[in-house]
Design a protein around this motif. Structure first.
Motif, PDB file in Angstrom:
ATOM      1  N   ALA A 392       0.826  -1.210   0.000  1.00 32.06           N
ATOM      2  CA  ALA A 392       0.000   0.000   0.000  1.00 32.06           C
ATOM      3  C   ALA A 392       0.857   1.256   0.000  1.00 32.06           C
ATOM      4  CB  ALA A 392      -0.925  -0.004   1.219  1.00 32.06           C
ATOM      5  N   LEU A 393       2.081   1.149   0.505  1.00 31.23           N
ATOM      6  CA  LEU A 393       2.982   2.300   0.550  1.00 31.23           C
ATOM      7  C   LEU A 393       3.469   2.724  -0.838  1.00 31.23           C
ATOM      8  CD1 LEU A 393       5.181   1.329   3.648  1.00 31.23           C
ATOM      9  CD2 LEU A 393       3.096   2.714   3.598  1.00 31.23           C
ATOM     10  N   LEU A 394       3.220   1.907  -1.850  1.00 27.99           N
ATOM     11  CA  LEU A 394       3.587   2.291  -3.217  1.00 27.99           C
ATOM     12  C   LEU A 394       2.871   3.568  -3.659  1.00 27.99           C
ATOM     13  CD1 LEU A 394       3.673  -1.206  -4.976  1.00 27.99           C
ATOM     14  CD2 LEU A 394       5.614   0.372  -4.701  1.00 27.99           C
ATOM     15  N   LEU A 395       1.706   3.828  -3.095  1.00 28.24           N
ATOM     16  CA  LEU A 395       0.996   5.074  -3.397  1.00 28.24           C
ATOM     17  C   LEU A 395       1.867   6.279  -3.057  1.00 28.24           C
ATOM     18  CD1 LEU A 395      -1.558   6.686  -4.156  1.00 28.24           C
ATOM     19  CD2 LEU A 395      -2.324   6.402  -1.789  1.00 28.24           C
ATOM     20  N   ILE A 396       2.599   6.205  -1.946  1.00 30.30           N
ATOM     21  CA  ILE A 396       3.469   7.314  -1.542  1.00 30.30           C
ATOM     22  C   ILE A 396       4.606   7.488  -2.536  1.00 30.30           C
ATOM     23  CG2 ILE A 396       4.727   8.328   0.394  1.00 30.30           C
ATOM     24  CD1 ILE A 396       3.428   6.241   2.202  1.00 30.30           C
ATOM     25  N   VAL A 397       5.114   6.375  -3.075  1.00 25.18           N
ATOM     26  CA  VAL A 397       6.180   6.446  -4.080  1.00 25.18           C
ATOM     27  C   VAL A 397       5.704   7.246  -5.287  1.00 25.18           C
ATOM     28  CG1 VAL A 397       7.672   5.114  -5.619  1.00 25.18           C
ATOM     29  CG2 VAL A 397       7.153   4.241  -3.333  1.00 25.18           C
TER      30      VAL A 397
END
Length: 472
Positions: A392-397
């Motif tokens: 889910a942290l890929l959104l921040i990337v």
């Protein structure tokens, strides 16, 4: 005052200001940033106690925090207008009284009265006062930065991070010693109130950092010309794009606060204590970067620094998400913290480049950034249920990369530190118009104006227009 401070302060200051005035103002704002971080972290650190007091579910704690978020958004709506009308000093003093009173009231309502609904209301008041205070100290900080003639906002935000670390430590100690919630937060409120009222005496009016009015402005003030109707800052592409830059980087910071420890615990199967320690590494990296980042900004400018920050954040996040070993993820956490550190303060500086509409633009950028704190946590939560918390942290990337690509829109405006220092503050009947007419002024002319003048001179058969540099 150190030698480096003397070198950083312009040799000639407007309105009879001295280097000591400007540096005392800066130090006061730094202290107010630290107090903001200290008070907010003191509350956040006791959320487990609040949960136990109400025996609340995660969704019920979410309702409490939603009250805080709604109050914060309402504060952003009114903050700019209040600062514009009354000045940052008065707004800071009024808001610090209100937010420490509501913080203490929240603790008493929860710890003594046990009222859930009352806590929601008091937290909304806390959020309103706190966000207004936050905008006021940012606006005062940007005005002081213009007088200093060098980047200082990252350092000020570094003091916020230091305050957060101190508040978290104080809260952890209170938890360990089983200090009642009401006792803890009433003590915090008293410390913040007394210190803020003392140091706020050194805040100076933001208008002291404004350049003298130009000829058109003088004619408007005299009634000879009608002031042009200004469009809303929400319709200015540069302001909105700076807001998006800040949103992406604020999202990277805020998501770490909410999800990093849990992502490490669930994703790498480590203990809660180790997860908390890794979050501490993130905060430490961010704090250090904010203090040392000013040197990079002064040497390389905003655009390269923002691009590097976005790259560090993205690289660090990818290490956290895909590392085969915990130690690599820890390195990624440090890179993530360093990358997320400068986006918000640099964006605020960029929004305040033109002092004439700095209040409205800073408020708009801050509002966009605060939106990420509302949207971010639940969005990561929803994605976590579908793909897992790490992925889910890929959104921040993605958002960090967008911030890096948009970084040229935060470029320094030409002549933002080129002040024609003239004292308009001395009493007497002499008007600013007379002073303007009898004082040699060096106005900063943009490249577009130079090109226009050259075309006009060529049409008239005159020589080339040459820009007169300040100080020549």
């Amino acid at each position: 005052m150190t030698a480096s401070d003397s070198a950083a302060t312009p040799p000639s200051l407007p309105h009879g200001l001295t280097s000591r005035n400007v540096l005392s103002w800066r130090n006061a704002i730094a202290t107010l940033f630290a107090l903001a971080g200290f008070s907010f972290a003191s509350w956040v650190g006791r959320i487990p106690t609040v949960r136990d007091t109400f025996d609340a579910s995660h969704s019920e704690i979410g309702i409490l925090l939603f009250g805080l978020a709604i109050g914060s958004l309402l504060g952003l709506v009114v903050a700019g207008k209040l600062v514009e009308r009354f000045g940052a000093k008065i707004v800071v003093r009024a808001c610090v009284v209100l937010f420490v009173a509501s913080l203490a009231a929240t603790a008493i309502i929860i710890g003594v009265l046990g009222s859930f609904f009352g806590a929601v209301i008091s937290l909304a008041v806390f959020g309103l006062a706190f966000s207004t205070y936050d905008v006021a100290i940012n606006l005062s900080g940007t005005a002081n930065e213009r007088l200093l003639g060098r980047s200082s906002m990252p350092t000020l935000h570094g003091f916020y991070s230091l305050g957060t670390m101190a508040g978290a430590g104080f809260g952890a100690a209170a938890e360990a010693l089983h200090v009642p919630l009401a006792t803890h937060l009433v003590i915090v409120s008293a410390i913040v109130l007394i210190t803020a009222l003392i140091v706020s005496a050194f805040i100076l009016p933001e208008r002291l950092a404004d350049p003298p009015p130009n000829t058109v402005e003088m004619k408007i003030a005299a009634g000879e010309l009608t002031a042009p109707k200004l469009k809303s800052v929400w319709l200015e592409p540069r302001t909105i794009l700076i807001g998006i830059i800040v949103l992406g980087m604020a999202f990277a910071e805020g998501s770490a606060i909410d999800w990093l420890a849990l992502a490490m615990v669930d994703g790498y199967e480590i203990s809660n204590a180790f997860g908390t320690l890794i979050f501490g590494i993130f905060v430490t990296a961010m704090t250090a970067t904010r203090f040392f980042g000013v040197r990079a900004l002064d040497r390389f400018g905003r655009v390269p620094v923002l691009r590097a920050s976005a790259g560090l954040a993205a690289a660090g996040l990818l290490l956290v998400i895909f590392s085969p070993a915990v130690w690599l993820a820890v390195i990624g956490t440090a890179l993530w913290g360093a990358g997320a550190a400068l986006g918000f303060p640099v964006g605020i500086s960029a929004a305040a480049d033109d002092p004439k509409r700095a209040t409205a633009r800073v408020t708009a950028v801050a509002t966009i950034a605060y939106a990420s704190t509302l949207i971010g946590p639940p969005m990561i939560g929803v994605l976590s249920d579908q793909v897992g918390v790490l992925h889910a942290l890929l959104l921040i990337v993605v958002l960090a990369i967008i911030s890096g690509l948009l970084s040229p829109y935060a470029r320094e405006l030409a002549g933002r530190h080129a002040y024609p220092y003239v004292d308009f503050s001395s009493p007497g009947p002499t008007s600013a118009a007379v002073t303007m007419a009898t004082t040699e002024m060096h106005f900063v002319i943009t490249p577009e104006q130079i090109e226009e003048a050259q075309r006009e001179n060529a049409r008239r058969g005159l020589g080339k227009f040459k820009r007169k540099r300040p100080g020549k």
